[in-house]
Scaffold this active site. Structure first.
Site, PDB file in Angstrom:
ATOM      1  N   GLU A 138       2.632   4.779  -4.122  1.00  0.00           N
ATOM      2  CA  GLU A 138       2.620   5.715  -5.284  1.00  0.00           C
ATOM      3  C   GLU A 138       3.975   6.377  -5.472  1.00  0.00           C
ATOM      4  OE1 GLU A 138       0.295   5.620  -2.871  1.00  0.00           O
ATOM      5  OE2 GLU A 138      -1.091   4.438  -4.091  1.00  0.00           O
ATOM      6  N   ASP A 167      -9.093   3.736  -1.924  1.00  0.00           N
ATOM      7  CA  ASP A 167     -10.037   4.182  -0.894  1.00  0.00           C
ATOM      8  C   ASP A 167     -11.354   4.721  -1.452  1.00  0.00           C
ATOM      9  OD1 ASP A 167      -8.078   3.411   0.782  1.00  0.00           O
ATOM     10  OD2 ASP A 167      -7.353   5.425   1.226  1.00  0.00           O
ATOM     11  N   ASP A 207       0.859  -1.184   0.000  1.00  0.00           N
ATOM     12  CA  ASP A 207       0.000   0.000   0.000  1.00  0.00           C
ATOM     13  C   ASP A 207       0.899   1.240   0.000  1.00  0.00           C
ATOM     14  OD1 ASP A 207      -2.263   1.591   0.199  1.00  0.00           O
ATOM     15  OD2 ASP A 207      -2.383   1.421   2.380  1.00  0.00           O
TER      16      ASP A 207
END
Ligand code: GLC
Length: 816
Positions: free
Chosen positions: A408, A482, A405
Site C-alpha cells: 500500500e 485479510d 503484499d
C-alpha cells in the site's frame, strides 16, 4: 521569562475559518491547440480532450498553463486527442461526436452530455476547489440511479447510498460493510439510470472520495490534492463502459494456465519438508493443485530475495521435486527491505539511491515484518528496473510467479503507511507521497511483472498483488486481502469481486475459507464450491487458525472439495476462454447479472448469485446449515447443471442444495467447453475437448455459436498468432439440429485426434446422427468416431475426428 512561544497561534484556541470554495466562474476565452480545447474561466478553467467518439477527458486547472500529464494508469496510446467539431452560441460551447454531444454552459461551466436522441446521459453541475487544494465536482443523480465499479469495496453491489474513500490501506480484518478504504483504489464509477450507463474515471493517485449518499439528488467526486482529472466514458450499456474503460487503462494479460488452477497457501508453510509433504498429499489424494505459496517464513529473517538457511536449506532441490509433481511455488515479496548493512539488497539500494527519501535527503525508515525497513521508489524507472532484475534470484530457481503484499505500502505506525512528505522521484517530476500514494503498489507490481518477463524468456509471468490503482490489471491478479472465516465475509466477497470485475480487475478473488479466525467444515465446503468459479482461486489462512487444506475436515468434506476443484480443472477450456475474452475486451470472468440483463429490475443489486461468463449461473450457499435457497433466473431457460431439468427464467425458484451441491444453471442455447480432469493445468494428459451444448426449445430458437480459443497455455507465442480458434455452431428446429465446426485459425495444434460434442437437449429424444453410427462408451474412449446415448432423454455424446478443415453432422430428434 516566557518567549514568544507563549503567543503561538495554537494557544489562542481553535480558529474559525470560513471555508471558501472557488469555481471557474464564467468562460472568458477558449482556444483549440493540437486538438485540445482549453476553456478558461475567470479563475482557472477546464481542458477537454476527446479520445474517441465515446470518451473525453476533462481536467480542471487553476494555473495559467494546464498540466496535461496523466498517471501511469492511463495507456499513452489511448490518450491521443481527436478532433471533433465545436460550435459556439451565445450561451454554450457544443462539441459533437457521432455518439454524444457535450454542452458547456459559458456562464456556469455546467457540463451536460446527451446521446444522439437528445437524452441526458450525464450532467456535471459544479466544479470547485478550496484554497487548500481540495477539488470537488457534483453530478445529477436520478431516482432510478444505480452505481457500480469502484474496484475493491465492501458492502453490496449497487453503491447508491454509499460513501467511499480511495486511499490504499492495510487494515487488519477490514471487511466490514462501512469501511471506506481498502487495499486497492480504482476511482471508476459506473452510473446506470434511465436505461443508460456511463462511467466517470478520476485519474488522481492521492486521496479521493465518491459520495453517493449525502446529497439526495446529486453525487459528488472529490480529491484532496492534485487536480480533478476526469474521463467521461460512454455506454450506452454497462458492457460498453467496461470495454472502453479497459481500453483506456489496459486489460489483463492472458495468465499462464497454471495461474488459473487451484492455489494453496498458508501463513506460513514453515519449512521445506512441510511444503514437499503438502505437494505430495495433493497428488496422493488426487486433489488438483497448481501452486503452493511461500509466505514470509521462507525468508531469512524476512529479507526479501533470500531463503531461510535453516528451514529452507535447499530451495533448488525442493523446486526440482516440486517440478516433478507439477507444483509451482509463488513466494511472497514485500516492498520493505530490512535495514541491515550486511544485506546485499539494502546495501546496493542505499548506495545506488533506490529508496524513498524526504526532500532533505534522508531515507524514509518504517517498521514492517523485518523490523526497521526502507522502501524502493518504484516511481523511478531506474529503481523499477533494479527491483525487477533482482527477481532473477527466483527465476533461476524455476519460479515464475511472485506475490506482492504490504504494498500500500503498509507500515506499522499510526497512519499505517509512509509519511506524506516522503518524496517520489517520478522520473524527474518529483511528487509527495500524499499525491502518489495509491500508485505505489501498482508500480511495485509493474516492476515485478516486467522483471519476471525479462528473466522468464518468453514464459508468461504471474504476479499477485494486494494493493493497486487503476490499470493494475495489466500486471497482476488481485486478492482481496485479510478477510475472516465468517459466512458474512464469504457473502461479501461476491459483490466485491463482481465490482472489481466491472472496474477492469478481471483476475481477482478472496482468500477461500477465510484468512483470519477459524474456518469450519461447512464454511470451507461452501466457500470452496463458490471459490472454484471465481477468477482467482486460492485457499489461504493465517497463522494460529484452524488448518484449512482440503483434507482438514475428514473424508466427506475432502470428497466434496475434490469434486469441485476437479470441476474447475474440467472447465479449464471454458475458463481459459473467458480469460482470453477478458484480455481482448475487458469483460470480467464473473459477472453480476445486471451486466448481462441491465433492463431487468430484479438484478440491479442482486449479488448473492453471479454469472460465470454469460452462460453459467452460480448460486452459492452462504449461510450455515442451509440446504435450500431462492435463486433468481433471468429471462430464457436455465438447465439445472446437476439434474438437467429445465427451468423457465424471469422468476425465482427454490433450489435444493444438500452439502455436496451448489445450485448451478446453464443458459439454454449455450456451449461449455470441458477438458480432461488434470491434477495440474499443464499435466500432459492431452487436450481432448468436450464441447457441451445445452439445448433450448425450438420456439425460442436454438441458433447457438461459440468459439473455443486455445494456445500452449504458457508462452507469449499467442501474441505472434500461435493459437487456434475453433468455431462451433448449432442450428436447429423441432426435428433436427445441425452441428458444424471449423477452425478459424489453427496456428496452434492442440494435442488430440478427436473432438467430442456432448449434447444436453432435454426437449428432444435423439434418434440418429448423420454419417455416424451408435457405438459403446468403451469404443468412444478408444477414440472411435460415433455417438453414444448418455443419461436421460436428449443426452448424447458425438465423437468425430479433429480434422483441420472441420465438419458437420445432423442430429435427428423425435419431438419428446
Ligand atoms: C498480510 C497478508 C496476508 C499474509 C500476511 C503475512 O496480512 O494480507 O495474506 O499472509 O500478511 O505475510
Amino acid at each position: 521569562m516566557e518567549s514568544s512561544e507563549a503567543i503561538r497561534p495554537e494557544k489562542m484556541g481553535p480558529m474559525v475559518i470560513k471555508e471558501t470554495w472557488n469555481t471557474p466562474g464564467s468562460i472568458v476565452s477558449w482556444e483549440r491547440s493540437e486538438n485540445i480545447y482549453i476553456c478558461r474561466g475567470e479563475c482557472g478553467g477546464i481542458v477537454f480532450i476527446f479520445l474517441s467518439d465515446e470518451m473525453f477527458r476533462m481536467k480542471v486547472f487553476r494555473d495559467r498553463v494546464p498540466d496535461l500529464t496523466t498517471t501511469a494508469a492511463v495507456l499513452v496510446e489511448s490518450c491521443i486527442p481527436h478532433l471533433f467539431p465545436v460550435e459556439e452560441t451565445e450561451e454554450q460551447l457544443i462539441f459533437t461526436t457521432s455518439a454524444i454531444t457535450l454542452f458547456l454552459e459559458k456562464k456556469t461551466f455546467i457540463i451536460r452530455v446527451e446521446n444522439v436522441q437528445g437524452k441526458v446521459i450525464m450532467q456535471q453541475n459544479l466544479t470547485s476547489w478550496n484554497p487548500r487544494g481540495a477539488n470537488h465536482a457534483e453530478y445529477d443523480m436520478q431516482p432510478d440511479s444505480h452505481f457500480y465499479g469502484l474496484g475493491e469495496k465492501s458492502s453490496f453491489l449497487d453503491k447508491r447510498g454509499e460513501h467511499y474513500t480511495n486511499w490504499n490501506t492495510d487494515v487488519f480484518a477490514p471487511h466490514l460493510p462501512e469501511i471506506e478504504a481498502l487495499y486497492e483504489s480504482i476511482p471508476l464509477l459506473i452510473h446506470m439510470h434511465d436505461e443508460l450507463s456511463y462511467g466517470l474515471f478520476l485519474d488522481n493517485s492521492g486521496r479521493s472520495e465518491f459520495d453517493m449518499r449525502s446529497h439526495g439528488v446529486a453525487f459528488t467526486i472529490g480529491c484532496a490534492t492534485g487536480a480533478l482529472d476526469i474521463y467521461f466514458i460512454n455506454g450506452p450499456e454497462m458492457k460498453d463502459v467496461v470495454k472502453r474503460y479497459t481500453s483506456l487503462t489496459g486489460r489483463i494479460a492472458l495468465p499462464p494456465k497454471w495461474a488459473i488452477g487451484y492455489h494453496q497457501s498458508r501463513y506460513s508453510y514453515m519449512n521445506q519438508q512441510e511444503v514437499l509433504q503438502l505437494a505430495r498429499t495433493f497428488r496422493e489424494k488426487r486433489i488438483p493443485c497448481d501452486v503452493i505459496y511461500l509466505d514470509i517464513h521462507y525468508m531469512d529473517e524476512y529479507r526479501v530475495f533470500t531463503f531461510d538457511p535453516v528451514n529452507f536449506p535447499e530451495p533448488a532441490k525442493m523446486m526440482a521435486e516440486l517440478l516433478e509433481l507439477g507444483v509451482r511455488i509463488v513466494p511472497i515479496v514485500d516492498p520493505g527491505v530490512k535495514k541491515d548493512p550486511n544485506y546485499k539488497v539494502y546495501k546496493e539500494g542505499v548506495l545506488d539511491k533506490h529508496f524513498c527519501r524526504r526532500l532533505e535527503g534522508d531515507i524514509f525508515l518504517g517498521e514492517v515484518w523485518p523490523g526497521i525497513s526502507v522502501f524502493p521508489d518504484f516511481s523511478d524507472s531506474r529503481t523499477s528496473e533494479w527491483w525487477g532484475d533482482l527477481h532473477k534470484y527466483y527465476t533461476d530457481l524455476g519460479i515464475q510467479g511472485i506475490w506482492n503484499d504490504m504494498n500500500e505500502p503498509a507500515v506499522f505506525n499510526d497512519t499505517k503507511t509512509m509519511d506524506l512528505d516522503v518524496m517520489h522521484f517520478n522520473n524527474g517530476r518529483p511528487v509527495t507521497h500524499e499525491e502518489y500514494h495509491n500508485l505505489y503498489g501498482m508500480m511495485m507490481s509493474k516492476a515485478t511483472y516486467e522483471g519476471l518477463a525479462e528473466h522468464l524468456q518468453g514464459e508468461r509471468p504471474f504476479v499477485l498483488t494486494r494493493a493497486g490503482y487503476a490499470g493494475i490489471q495489466r500486471y497482476a491478479a488481485v486478492w482481496t486481502g485479510d478477510n475472516r472465516s465468517f459466512w458474512e465475509h464469504m457473502a461479501m466477497a461476491i459483490p466485491m469481486v463482481l465490482n472489481m470485475g466491472l472496474s477492469g480487475l478481471a483476475f481477482s478473488g478472496p482468500d477461500i475459507g477465510g484468512f483470519a479466525h477459524h474456518t469450519s467444515a461447512q464454511l470451507l465446503v461452501r466457500w470452496t464450491q463458490m471459490g472454484v468459479f471465481f477468477p482467482y482461486c486460492r485457499n489461504h489462512s493465517s497463522i494460529g487458525t484452524m488448518r484449512q487444506e482440503p483434507w482438514s475436515f475428514g473424508e466427506e468434506v475432502e470428497g466434496i472439495l475434490r469434486e469441485f476443484i476437479g470441476l474447475r480443472y474440467r472447465w479449464m477450456p471454458y475458463l481459459y476462454n473467458l480469460f482470453h475474452e477478458a484480455e481482448q475486451t475487458g469483460m470480467p470472468v464473473i459477472r453480476p447479472l445486471v451486466l448481462e440483463y441491465p433492463r431487468d429490475p430484479h438484478v440491479t443489486n442482486l449479488c448473492d448469485q453471479f454469472l460465470l461468463g454469460e452462460s453459467v449461473l452460480i448460486a452459492p450457499i452462504y449461510r450455515p446449515d442451509t440446504d435450500h435457497r431462492s435463486v433468481y433466473l433471468p429471462e430464457g431457460q436455465w438447465i439445472d447443471y446437476w439434474d438437467g431439468t429445465v427451468n423457465e427464467g424471469g422468476r425465482h425458484i427454490l433450489a435444493a442444495a444438500p452439502l455436496h451441491i451448489m445450485p448451478m444453471y446453464i443458459k439454454a442455447g449455450s456451449f461449455i467447453a470441458e477438458g480432461p480432469l488434470k491434477q495440474y493445468a499443464m499435466e500432459e494428459t492431452g487436450e481432448l475437448v468436450i464441447v457441451h451444448l445445452y439445448g433450448a426449445k425450438a420456439e425460442v430458437g436454438f441458433n447457438a455459436a461459440f468459439t473455443l480459443y486455445e494456445d500452449d497455455g504458457h508462452s507469449f507465442g499467442y501474441r505472434r498468432g500461435r493459437y487456434s480458434e475453433l468455431a462451433v455452431k448449432a442450428v436447429g428446429d423441432e426435428a433436427s439440429i445441425k452441428l458444424s465446426w471449423s477452425y478459424l485459425l489453427r496456428d496452434y495444434e492442440p494435442h488430440r485426434d478427436v473432438l467430442r460434442f456432448a449434447l444436453c437437449y432435454p426437449f428432444f429424444t435423439i434418434a440418429a446422427v448423420s454419417g455416424l453410427s451408435q457405438i459403446s462408451m468403451e469404443q468412444l474412449e478408444d477414440g472411435r468416431e460415433g455417438w453414444v446415448q448418455k443419461g436421460n432423454k436428449g443426452g448424447i455424446i458425438v465423437q468425430v475426428g479433429d480434422a483441420p478443415e472441420g465438419g458437420e453432422f445432423m442430429i435427428s430428434a423425435e419431438k419428446g
